[in-house]
Design a protein around this motif. Structure first.
Motif, PDB file in Angstrom:
ATOM      1  N   SER A  60       0.841  -1.204   0.000  1.00  0.00           N
ATOM      2  CA  SER A  60       0.000   0.000   0.000  1.00  0.00           C
ATOM      3  C   SER A  60       0.872   1.248   0.000  1.00  0.00           C
ATOM      4  CB  SER A  60      -0.903   0.028   1.228  1.00  0.00           C
ATOM      5  OG  SER A  60      -1.819  -1.036   1.177  1.00  0.00           O
ATOM      6  N   VAL A  61       0.519   2.200  -0.861  1.00  0.00           N
ATOM      7  CA  VAL A  61       1.252   3.464  -0.926  1.00  0.00           C
ATOM      8  C   VAL A  61       0.268   4.627  -1.003  1.00  0.00           C
ATOM      9  CG1 VAL A  61       3.331   2.520  -2.002  1.00  0.00           C
ATOM     10  CG2 VAL A  61       1.475   3.374  -3.444  1.00  0.00           C
ATOM     11  N   LYS A  62       0.779   5.806  -0.631  1.00  0.00           N
ATOM     12  CA  LYS A  62       0.059   7.058  -0.819  1.00  0.00           C
ATOM     13  C   LYS A  62       0.989   7.977  -1.586  1.00  0.00           C
ATOM     14  CE  LYS A  62      -2.876   6.628   3.185  1.00  0.00           C
ATOM     15  NZ  LYS A  62      -3.505   7.291   4.322  1.00  0.00           N
ATOM     16  N   VAL A  63       0.400   8.742  -2.484  1.00  0.00           N
ATOM     17  CA  VAL A  63       1.154   9.649  -3.332  1.00  0.00           C
ATOM     18  C   VAL A  63       0.453  10.998  -3.305  1.00  0.00           C
ATOM     19  CG1 VAL A  63       1.929  10.112  -5.697  1.00  0.00           C
ATOM     20  CG2 VAL A  63       1.854   7.760  -4.857  1.00  0.00           C
ATOM     21  N   THR A  64       1.221  12.071  -3.129  1.00  0.00           N
ATOM     22  CA  THR A  64       0.660  13.406  -3.274  1.00  0.00           C
ATOM     23  C   THR A  64       1.418  14.144  -4.362  1.00  0.00           C
ATOM     24  OG1 THR A  64       2.075  14.390  -1.573  1.00  0.00           O
ATOM     25  CG2 THR A  64      -0.079  13.563  -0.862  1.00  0.00           C
ATOM     26  N   LEU A  65       0.691  14.990  -5.073  1.00  0.00           N
ATOM     27  CA  LEU A  65       1.295  15.831  -6.095  1.00  0.00           C
ATOM     28  C   LEU A  65       0.424  17.058  -6.265  1.00  0.00           C
ATOM     29  CD1 LEU A  65      -0.095  15.330  -9.357  1.00  0.00           C
ATOM     30  CD2 LEU A  65       0.235  13.104  -8.313  1.00  0.00           C
ATOM     31  N   GLY A  66       0.994  18.098  -6.830  1.00  0.00           N
ATOM     32  CA  GLY A  66       0.222  19.312  -7.003  1.00  0.00           C
ATOM     33  C   GLY A  66       0.930  20.319  -7.870  1.00  0.00           C
ATOM     34  N   SER A  67       0.228  21.429  -8.094  1.00  0.00           N
ATOM     35  CA  SER A  67       0.785  22.553  -8.829  1.00  0.00           C
ATOM     36  C   SER A  67       0.092  23.819  -8.362  1.00  0.00           C
ATOM     37  CB  SER A  67       0.571  22.386 -10.335  1.00  0.00           C
ATOM     38  OG  SER A  67       0.948  23.579 -11.004  1.00  0.00           O
ATOM     39  N   LYS A  68       0.864  24.863  -8.134  1.00  0.00           N
ATOM     40  CA  LYS A  68       0.279  26.148  -7.766  1.00  0.00           C
ATOM     41  C   LYS A  68      -0.267  26.870  -8.984  1.00  0.00           C
ATOM     42  CE  LYS A  68       4.593  28.755  -7.939  1.00  0.00           C
ATOM     43  NZ  LYS A  68       5.478  29.644  -7.214  1.00  0.00           N
ATOM     44  N   GLU A  69      -0.051  26.320 -10.173  1.00  0.00           N
ATOM     45  CA  GLU A  69      -0.473  26.956 -11.417  1.00  0.00           C
ATOM     46  C   GLU A  69      -1.794  26.428 -11.958  1.00  0.00           C
ATOM     47  OE1 GLU A  69       2.782  27.166 -14.185  1.00  0.00           O
ATOM     48  OE2 GLU A  69       4.200  27.323 -12.533  1.00  0.00           O
ATOM     49  N   VAL A  70      -2.471  25.587 -11.199  1.00  0.00           N
ATOM     50  CA  VAL A  70      -3.748  25.026 -11.624  1.00  0.00           C
ATOM     51  C   VAL A  70      -4.825  25.468 -10.632  1.00  0.00           C
ATOM     52  CG1 VAL A  70      -5.039  22.886 -12.054  1.00  0.00           C
ATOM     53  CG2 VAL A  70      -2.614  23.044 -12.689  1.00  0.00           C
ATOM     54  N   MET A  71      -5.954  25.909 -11.140  1.00  0.00           N
ATOM     55  CA  MET A  71      -7.042  26.379 -10.291  1.00  0.00           C
ATOM     56  C   MET A  71      -7.566  25.251  -9.415  1.00  0.00           C
ATOM     57  SD  MET A  71      -8.673  29.033  -9.537  1.00  0.00           S
ATOM     58  CE  MET A  71     -10.103  29.498  -8.602  1.00  0.00           C
ATOM     59  N   GLY A  72      -7.628  25.527  -8.115  1.00  0.00           N
ATOM     60  CA  GLY A  72      -8.186  24.579  -7.165  1.00  0.00           C
ATOM     61  C   GLY A  72      -9.671  24.845  -6.965  1.00  0.00           C
ATOM     62  N   TYR A  73     -10.200  24.425  -5.821  1.00  0.00           N
ATOM     63  CA  TYR A  73     -11.619  24.624  -5.535  1.00  0.00           C
ATOM     64  C   TYR A  73     -11.992  26.098  -5.445  1.00  0.00           C
ATOM     65  CZ  TYR A  73     -11.980  19.640  -4.462  1.00  0.00           C
ATOM     66  OH  TYR A  73     -11.967  18.270  -4.530  1.00  0.00           O
ATOM     67  N   LYS A  74     -11.111  26.916  -4.821  1.00  0.00           N
ATOM     68  CA  LYS A  74     -11.417  28.336  -4.623  1.00  0.00           C
ATOM     69  C   LYS A  74     -10.316  29.259  -5.126  1.00  0.00           C
ATOM     70  CE  LYS A  74     -14.320  27.589  -0.603  1.00  0.00           C
ATOM     71  NZ  LYS A  74     -14.592  27.958   0.781  1.00  0.00           N
ATOM     72  N   TYR A  75      -9.081  28.793  -5.102  1.00  0.00           N
ATOM     73  CA  TYR A  75      -7.938  29.634  -5.429  1.00  0.00           C
ATOM     74  C   TYR A  75      -6.980  28.869  -6.329  1.00  0.00           C
ATOM     75  CZ  TYR A  75      -9.781  31.920  -1.263  1.00  0.00           C
ATOM     76  OH  TYR A  75     -10.613  32.506  -0.356  1.00  0.00           O
ATOM     77  N   MET A  76      -6.007  29.616  -6.862  1.00  0.00           N
ATOM     78  CA  MET A  76      -4.976  28.959  -7.664  1.00  0.00           C
ATOM     79  C   MET A  76      -4.171  28.014  -6.780  1.00  0.00           C
ATOM     80  SD  MET A  76      -5.272  29.700 -10.795  1.00  0.00           S
ATOM     81  CE  MET A  76      -3.745  29.082 -11.477  1.00  0.00           C
ATOM     82  N   GLY A  77      -3.897  26.868  -7.307  1.00  0.00           N
ATOM     83  CA  GLY A  77      -3.148  25.833  -6.604  1.00  0.00           C
ATOM     84  C   GLY A  77      -4.061  24.681  -6.232  1.00  0.00           C
ATOM     85  N   THR A  78      -3.668  23.515  -6.649  1.00  0.00           N
ATOM     86  CA  THR A  78      -4.433  22.322  -6.292  1.00  0.00           C
ATOM     87  C   THR A  78      -3.506  21.119  -6.234  1.00  0.00           C
ATOM     88  OG1 THR A  78      -6.473  21.077  -6.701  1.00  0.00           O
ATOM     89  CG2 THR A  78      -5.135  21.604  -8.633  1.00  0.00           C
ATOM     90  N   GLY A  79      -3.991  20.078  -5.606  1.00  0.00           N
ATOM     91  CA  GLY A  79      -3.206  18.864  -5.475  1.00  0.00           C
ATOM     92  C   GLY A  79      -4.095  17.644  -5.383  1.00  0.00           C
ATOM     93  N   PHE A  80      -3.457  16.490  -5.359  1.00  0.00           N
ATOM     94  CA  PHE A  80      -4.174  15.220  -5.290  1.00  0.00           C
ATOM     95  C   PHE A  80      -3.504  14.280  -4.305  1.00  0.00           C
ATOM     96  CE2 PHE A  80      -5.891  16.822  -9.156  1.00  0.00           C
ATOM     97  CZ  PHE A  80      -7.157  16.268  -9.248  1.00  0.00           C
ATOM     98  N   LEU A  81      -4.330  13.491  -3.657  1.00  0.00           N
ATOM     99  CA  LEU A  81      -3.886  12.356  -2.851  1.00  0.00           C
ATOM    100  C   LEU A  81      -4.299  11.109  -3.609  1.00  0.00           C
ATOM    101  CD1 LEU A  81      -2.877  10.843  -0.321  1.00  0.00           C
ATOM    102  CD2 LEU A  81      -5.189  11.137   0.618  1.00  0.00           C
ATOM    103  N   ILE A  82      -3.317  10.310  -3.963  1.00  0.00           N
ATOM    104  CA  ILE A  82      -3.543   9.042  -4.660  1.00  0.00           C
ATOM    105  C   ILE A  82      -3.266   7.923  -3.664  1.00  0.00           C
ATOM    106  CG2 ILE A  82      -2.825   7.569  -6.584  1.00  0.00           C
ATOM    107  CD1 ILE A  82      -3.977  10.295  -7.470  1.00  0.00           C
ATOM    108  N   GLU A  83      -4.161   6.955  -3.589  1.00  0.00           N
ATOM    109  CA  GLU A  83      -3.926   5.767  -2.774  1.00  0.00           C
ATOM    110  C   GLU A  83      -3.994   4.556  -3.683  1.00  0.00           C
ATOM    111  OE1 GLU A  83      -5.520   5.992   1.409  1.00  0.00           O
ATOM    112  OE2 GLU A  83      -6.861   7.427   0.401  1.00  0.00           O
ATOM    113  N   GLY A  84      -3.106   3.604  -3.438  1.00  0.00           N
ATOM    114  CA  GLY A  84      -3.083   2.426  -4.283  1.00  0.00           C
ATOM    115  C   GLY A  84      -2.098   1.390  -3.804  1.00  0.00           C
ATOM    116  N   THR A  85      -1.846   0.442  -4.684  1.00  0.00           N
ATOM    117  CA  THR A  85      -0.885  -0.618  -4.402  1.00  0.00           C
ATOM    118  C   THR A  85       0.266  -0.500  -5.396  1.00  0.00           C
ATOM    119  OG1 THR A  85      -2.115  -2.156  -5.795  1.00  0.00           O
ATOM    120  CG2 THR A  85      -2.590  -2.190  -3.426  1.00  0.00           C
TER     121      THR A  85
END
Length: 122
Positions: free
Chosen positions: A62-87
């Protein structure tokens, strides 16, 4: 599962954190957004080091991965990221390995993550 916003984040450079957990607790290793190759619901990542990550995955895949960019619009402001869970598993031969070796000649193995969930975090 991996949506348009996820791919928009990948189109910008940023740090990717990969978290594995073994007998000695959690371990974090980093790579770059531009090193991720997506095939269906799998993320392929070139690995040159990542020896502790590999040892952990042999005990607990099992692993968790996070990634993001401040140059992509998020829910309310610039900057968004993702939490990926998997094997995860490491690949040392085969067609996926060969394809990745052509793109990233420095790799010795490929970290393959099968995505189980992808959650936007910002």
């Amino acid at each position: 599962m991996l949506n348009e916003k996820f791919f928009e984040v990948l189109s910008h450079e940023g740090v990717v954190a990969i978290v594995s957990c073994g007998d000695n607790g959690a371990h974090v290793v980093n790579t770059w957004n531009s090193y991720l190759v997506i095939e269906d619901n799998k993320i392929l990542i070139p690995a040159a080091g990542m020896r502790k990550t590999q040892k952990n995955i042999e005990q607990n895949n099992s692993v968790k991965v996070t990634l993001g960019s401040k140059e992509v619009m998020g829910y309310k402001y610039m900057g968004t990221g993702f939490l990926i869970e998997g094997t995860a598993k490491f690949i040392e031969s085969g067609s996926e390995f060969d394809m990745m070796k052509q793109k990233f000649p420095f790799l010795s193995r490929v970290l393959e993550i099968t995505v189980e969930s992808a959650t936007q975090t910002l």
